[in-house]
Design a protein around this motif. Structure first.
Motif, PDB file in Angstrom:
ATOM      1  N   CYS A  98       1.998   9.345   9.915  1.00 41.46           N
ATOM      2  CA  CYS A  98       1.249   9.732   8.722  1.00 41.46           C
ATOM      3  C   CYS A  98       1.092  11.251   8.708  1.00 41.46           C
ATOM      4  O   CYS A  98       0.483  11.823   9.621  1.00 41.46           O
ATOM      5  N   ASP A 136       0.808  -1.230   0.000  1.00 36.90           N
ATOM      6  CA  ASP A 136       0.000   0.000   0.000  1.00 36.90           C
ATOM      7  C   ASP A 136       0.835   1.271   0.000  1.00 36.90           C
ATOM      8  O   ASP A 136       0.359   2.333   0.402  1.00 36.90           O
ATOM      9  N   HIS A 169       1.662   6.757   1.284  1.00 29.84           N
ATOM     10  CA  HIS A 169       0.609   5.764   1.450  1.00 29.84           C
ATOM     11  C   HIS A 169      -0.439   5.959   0.373  1.00 29.84           C
ATOM     12  O   HIS A 169      -0.585   7.053  -0.193  1.00 29.84           O
ATOM     13  N   LYS A 170      -1.182   4.903   0.094  1.00 30.57           N
ATOM     14  CA  LYS A 170      -2.207   4.984  -0.950  1.00 30.57           C
ATOM     15  C   LYS A 170      -3.300   5.989  -0.609  1.00 30.57           C
ATOM     16  O   LYS A 170      -4.020   6.457  -1.497  1.00 30.57           O
ATOM     17  N   ASP A 171      -3.438   6.339   0.692  1.00 27.58           N
ATOM     18  CA  ASP A 171      -4.450   7.335   1.068  1.00 27.58           C
ATOM     19  C   ASP A 171      -3.963   8.770   0.878  1.00 27.58           C
ATOM     20  O   ASP A 171      -4.682   9.728   1.169  1.00 27.58           O
ATOM     21  N   SER A 202      -1.180  10.110   2.357  1.00 27.63           N
ATOM     22  CA  SER A 202      -0.321  10.569   3.448  1.00 27.63           C
ATOM     23  C   SER A 202       1.143  10.289   3.165  1.00 27.63           C
ATOM     24  O   SER A 202       1.487   9.278   2.543  1.00 27.63           O
ATOM     25  N   TRP A 242       0.778   4.543  11.422  1.00 30.74           N
ATOM     26  CA  TRP A 242       0.396   3.359  10.639  1.00 30.74           C
ATOM     27  C   TRP A 242       1.470   2.306  10.838  1.00 30.74           C
ATOM     28  O   TRP A 242       2.666   2.600  10.747  1.00 30.74           O
TER      29      TRP A 242
END
Length: 357
Positions: free
Chosen positions: A119, A31, A56-58, A60, A106
């Protein structure tokens, strides 16, 4: 240093394509992806722990917290304290606006080992072609707990830093005419002297059109003065080895709002009345109203700062807090570096005005 010397100095550094390729030939945690806009700090796959900044994939930014190294837990504790949901201290609340937002931690597995990451907000997400400058602020870069060997290393690493007050750790500048990035690393920064720093900063600004250069400097100076005001009043922390990240939009197509504002409020003929000094009429004692921070005329300054289309022109954030300590005194070391940077930017403004005379 003249333009030719600077280009020769730059040519000794790797290209962005080589730089990116060297960082992608390693395994990544699930991810995550390589942080494309990173210009300094620990890179993933490098160093003792092979852990560095990732994305990160989100969206962050992920910064590793290495438990056996006090610096990681110390920085995590700093972010946790400043962004405490129940915080009501106005000093902390104002500081939040100068930092990337902290989104907690995370935990994942990497090479069969549990790894914890902080994050953080990626402030470059607001930009299409972000131009980035990472500056380590303060003539002293070692903290109060540094051992003699560490002090010696830091002192000898960049002697010019005592005079300049800050050091270039890296920069990434989009060049619209070539549609590519110029990427310079800490080695470039270590080569800079008090005489060459102005040219290096101009290289980062990379805006040959003077009105647009003044526009960008207006934003930067106001943001830097806001941070300075906070440091003048706060007595909670001292920051060693901490950085300022300067970001602006390098895509000329995304700066259309800037151009409209400048075209409607500024022209080369008006420049001497819009920037630089108080101007007194021969017929009376009236003085042109101008901004004491960015030196533009107050009307132009207000139109720039209040124009909603310019909200993503540039940003300045404080980063890197592995050497932040609680204190009950003014952080004079950070203020020295911040004042020096502001002075260099003012001198660039003056040089632009001088070129027009």
């Amino acid at each position: 240093m003249n333009g030719v010397d600077l280009i020769q100095q730059i040519s000794a550094h790797i290209t962005w394509e080589q730089f990116f390729y060297s960082r992608t030939m390693t395994t990544l945690p699930d991810d995550t992806t390589v942080l494309l806009h990173q210009v300094a700090g620990h890179f993933h796959g490098k160093g003792k722990h092979k852990l560095g900044m990732l994305k990160h994939k989100d969206g962050s930014i992920l910064k590793p917290v290495i438990q056996e190294d006090i610096r990681g837990p110390r920085e995590k504790a700093f972010y946790t304290k400043v962004f405490d949901a129940f915080c009501s201290d106005p000093v902390f609340l104002q500081l939040q606006s100068f930092l990337p937002k902290y989104r907690g931690c995370w935990i994942t597995q990497f090479n069969s080992t549990k790894v914890e990451y902080m994050c953080l907000e990626d402030i470059t997400d607001a930009f299409h072609k972000p131009c980035i400058l990472d500056l380590k602020i303060g003539p002293r870069t070692f903290d109060p707990e540094a051992k003699p060997q560490k002090i010696k290393i830091e002192t000898e690493k960049y002697p010019a830093g005592k005079i300049i007050g800050f050091r270039i750790l890296g920069m990434r500048v989009f060049q619209p005419d070539r549609q590519e990035y110029l990427v310079l690393d800490r080695n470039f920064g270590k080569q800079q002297t008090p005489d060459t720093i102005p040219q290096a900063l101009k290289l980062f600004l990379n805006i040959p059109d003077r009105p647009k250069a003044w526009l960008l400097l207006c934003f930067l100076l106001h943001k830097l003065h806001s941070i300075k005001s906070w440091f003048l009043h706060q007595r909670h922390f001292v920051f060693y080895g901490s950085s300022l990240l300067l970001v602006y939009e390098g895509d000329t197509e995304k700066r259309i709002g800037c151009e409209k504002t400048m075209n409607s409020n500024f022209s080369c003929e008006q420049s001497k009345d819009s920037f630089g000094s108080k101007i007194t009429s021969e017929n009376n004692d009236s003085v042109t109203d101008y901004c004491s921070i960015c030196c533009l005329s107050s009307n132009l300054c207000k139109s720039v700062l209040l124009d909603s289309t310019l909200s993503f022109v540039c940003d300045v954030r404080m980063i890197d807090f592995a050497h932040v300590f609680t204190a009950h005194e003014k952080d004079t070391n950070y203020l020295v570096g911040l004042d020096s940077l502001i002075t260099y930017l003012y001198n660039i403004q003056n040089s632009l005005l001088h070129d027009m005379q």
